[in-house]
Design a protein around this motif. Structure first.
Motif, mmCIF file in Angstrom:
data_model
loop_
_atom_site.group_PDB
_atom_site.id
_atom_site.type_symbol
_atom_site.label_atom_id
_atom_site.label_comp_id
_atom_site.label_asym_id
_atom_site.label_seq_id
_atom_site.Cartn_x
_atom_site.Cartn_y
_atom_site.Cartn_z
ATOM 1 N N VAL A 6 0.842 -1.193 0.000
ATOM 2 C CA VAL A 6 0.000 0.000 0.000
ATOM 3 C C VAL A 6 0.881 1.248 0.000
ATOM 4 O O VAL A 6 0.610 2.218 -0.712
ATOM 5 C CB VAL A 6 -0.961 0.005 1.215
ATOM 6 N N SER A 7 1.965 1.213 0.756
ATOM 7 C CA SER A 7 2.907 2.339 0.791
ATOM 8 C C SER A 7 3.507 2.598 -0.579
ATOM 9 O O SER A 7 3.670 3.750 -0.992
ATOM 10 C CB SER A 7 4.026 2.074 1.795
ATOM 11 N N ALA A 8 3.828 1.535 -1.305
ATOM 12 C CA ALA A 8 4.387 1.677 -2.650
ATOM 13 C C ALA A 8 3.374 2.337 -3.589
ATOM 14 O O ALA A 8 3.728 3.209 -4.391
ATOM 15 C CB ALA A 8 4.810 0.317 -3.194
ATOM 16 N N ILE A 9 2.104 1.953 -3.475
ATOM 17 C CA ILE A 9 1.054 2.563 -4.287
ATOM 18 C C ILE A 9 0.927 4.038 -3.927
ATOM 19 O O ILE A 9 0.808 4.900 -4.801
ATOM 20 C CB ILE A 9 -0.289 1.830 -4.091
ATOM 21 N N ALA A 10 0.952 4.345 -2.644
ATOM 22 C CA ALA A 10 0.848 5.730 -2.189
ATOM 23 C C ALA A 10 1.962 6.587 -2.778
ATOM 24 O O ALA A 10 1.721 7.699 -3.255
ATOM 25 C CB ALA A 10 0.889 5.792 -0.668
ATOM 26 N N LYS A 11 3.164 6.068 -2.764
ATOM 27 C CA LYS A 11 4.312 6.828 -3.278
ATOM 28 C C LYS A 11 4.172 7.141 -4.757
ATOM 29 O O LYS A 11 4.609 8.201 -5.205
ATOM 30 C CB LYS A 11 5.606 6.069 -2.993
ATOM 31 N N THR A 12 3.524 6.250 -5.524
ATOM 32 C CA THR A 12 3.324 6.521 -6.954
ATOM 33 C C THR A 12 2.362 7.679 -7.160
ATOM 34 O O THR A 12 2.304 8.250 -8.241
ATOM 35 C CB THR A 12 2.809 5.284 -7.723
ATOM 36 N N GLN A 13 1.590 8.009 -6.117
ATOM 37 C CA GLN A 13 0.630 9.109 -6.195
ATOM 38 C C GLN A 13 1.114 10.318 -5.392
ATOM 39 O O GLN A 13 0.322 11.186 -5.029
ATOM 40 C CB GLN A 13 -0.727 8.642 -5.676
ATOM 41 N N SER A 14 2.398 10.335 -5.092
ATOM 42 C CA SER A 14 3.028 11.430 -4.340
ATOM 43 C C SER A 14 2.441 11.602 -2.942
ATOM 44 O O SER A 14 2.365 12.708 -2.422
ATOM 45 C CB SER A 14 2.947 12.744 -5.116
ATOM 46 N N ILE A 15 2.023 10.503 -2.349
ATOM 47 C CA ILE A 15 1.540 10.497 -0.972
ATOM 48 C C ILE A 15 2.653 9.897 -0.120
ATOM 49 O O ILE A 15 3.147 8.814 -0.421
ATOM 50 C CB ILE A 15 0.253 9.655 -0.831
ATOM 51 N N HIS A 16 3.022 10.599 0.924
ATOM 52 C CA HIS A 16 4.080 10.115 1.805
ATOM 53 C C HIS A 16 3.455 9.373 2.979
ATOM 54 O O HIS A 16 2.768 9.989 3.802
ATOM 55 C CB HIS A 16 4.950 11.269 2.272
ATOM 56 N N PRO A 17 3.669 8.048 3.053
ATOM 57 C CA PRO A 17 3.015 7.219 4.056
ATOM 58 C C PRO A 17 3.308 7.600 5.507
ATOM 59 O O PRO A 17 2.432 7.513 6.359
ATOM 60 C CB PRO A 17 3.540 5.816 3.770
ATOM 61 N N GLY A 18 4.522 8.054 5.785
ATOM 62 C CA GLY A 18 4.863 8.407 7.152
ATOM 63 C C GLY A 18 4.505 7.295 8.115
ATOM 64 O O GLY A 18 4.819 6.139 7.885
ATOM 65 N N LYS A 19 3.793 7.640 9.176
ATOM 66 C CA LYS A 19 3.408 6.655 10.189
ATOM 67 C C LYS A 19 1.921 6.318 10.127
ATOM 68 O O LYS A 19 1.337 5.864 11.107
ATOM 69 C CB LYS A 19 3.770 7.170 11.574
ATOM 70 N N LEU A 20 1.315 6.538 8.965
ATOM 71 C CA LEU A 20 -0.100 6.223 8.813
ATOM 72 C C LEU A 20 -0.320 4.716 8.907
ATOM 73 O O LEU A 20 0.495 3.929 8.427
ATOM 74 C CB LEU A 20 -0.629 6.724 7.467
ATOM 75 N N SER A 21 -1.446 4.341 9.478
ATOM 76 C CA SER A 21 -1.821 2.928 9.494
ATOM 77 C C SER A 21 -2.246 2.543 8.074
ATOM 78 O O SER A 21 -2.480 3.408 7.227
ATOM 79 C CB SER A 21 -2.985 2.701 10.460
ATOM 80 N N LYS A 22 -2.381 1.264 7.843
ATOM 81 C CA LYS A 22 -2.812 0.801 6.526
ATOM 82 C C LYS A 22 -4.179 1.398 6.176
ATOM 83 O O LYS A 22 -4.376 1.901 5.070
ATOM 84 C CB LYS A 22 -2.886 -0.722 6.510
ATOM 85 N N THR A 23 -5.097 1.385 7.120
ATOM 86 C CA THR A 23 -6.435 1.919 6.877
ATOM 87 C C THR A 23 -6.382 3.401 6.545
ATOM 88 O O THR A 23 -7.003 3.858 5.578
ATOM 89 C CB THR A 23 -7.349 1.671 8.098
ATOM 90 N N GLU A 24 -5.639 4.167 7.323
ATOM 91 C CA GLU A 24 -5.519 5.610 7.069
ATOM 92 C C GLU A 24 -4.880 5.882 5.706
ATOM 93 O O GLU A 24 -5.292 6.786 4.987
ATOM 94 C CB GLU A 24 -4.693 6.275 8.160
#
Length: 68
Positions: A6-24
């Motif tokens: 999920v973090s890898a998908i987020a990064k492709t959309q310029s979203i920085h996962p940080g300490k977010l839970s999977k749900t968040e």
């Protein structure tokens, strides 16, 4: 799907996962895609978002149920 995926998908959309839970994180991705941020809320197997790419994982996260 694992948090790492999920973090890898987020990064492709310029979203920085940080300490977010999977749900968040999934909800943040959903919003960035212009969708409802409803991940893990399909209680009782009810969901009207048939085209959602998180659908299967959502059912697992919400109640372990199967999609109806």
């Amino acid at each position: 799907m694992k948090l790492k995926q999920v973090s890898a998908i987020a990064k492709t959309q310029s979203i920085h996962p940080g300490k977010l839970s999977k749900t968040e994180l999934v909800k943040t991705i959903q919003k960035s895609e212009g969708n409802f941020d409803c991940y893990a809320t399909a209680y009782g197997g009810a969901c009207d978002q048939a085209g959602c790419s998180w659908r299967e994982d959502c059912y697992e996260a919400s109640n372990g149920g199967e999609p109806s």
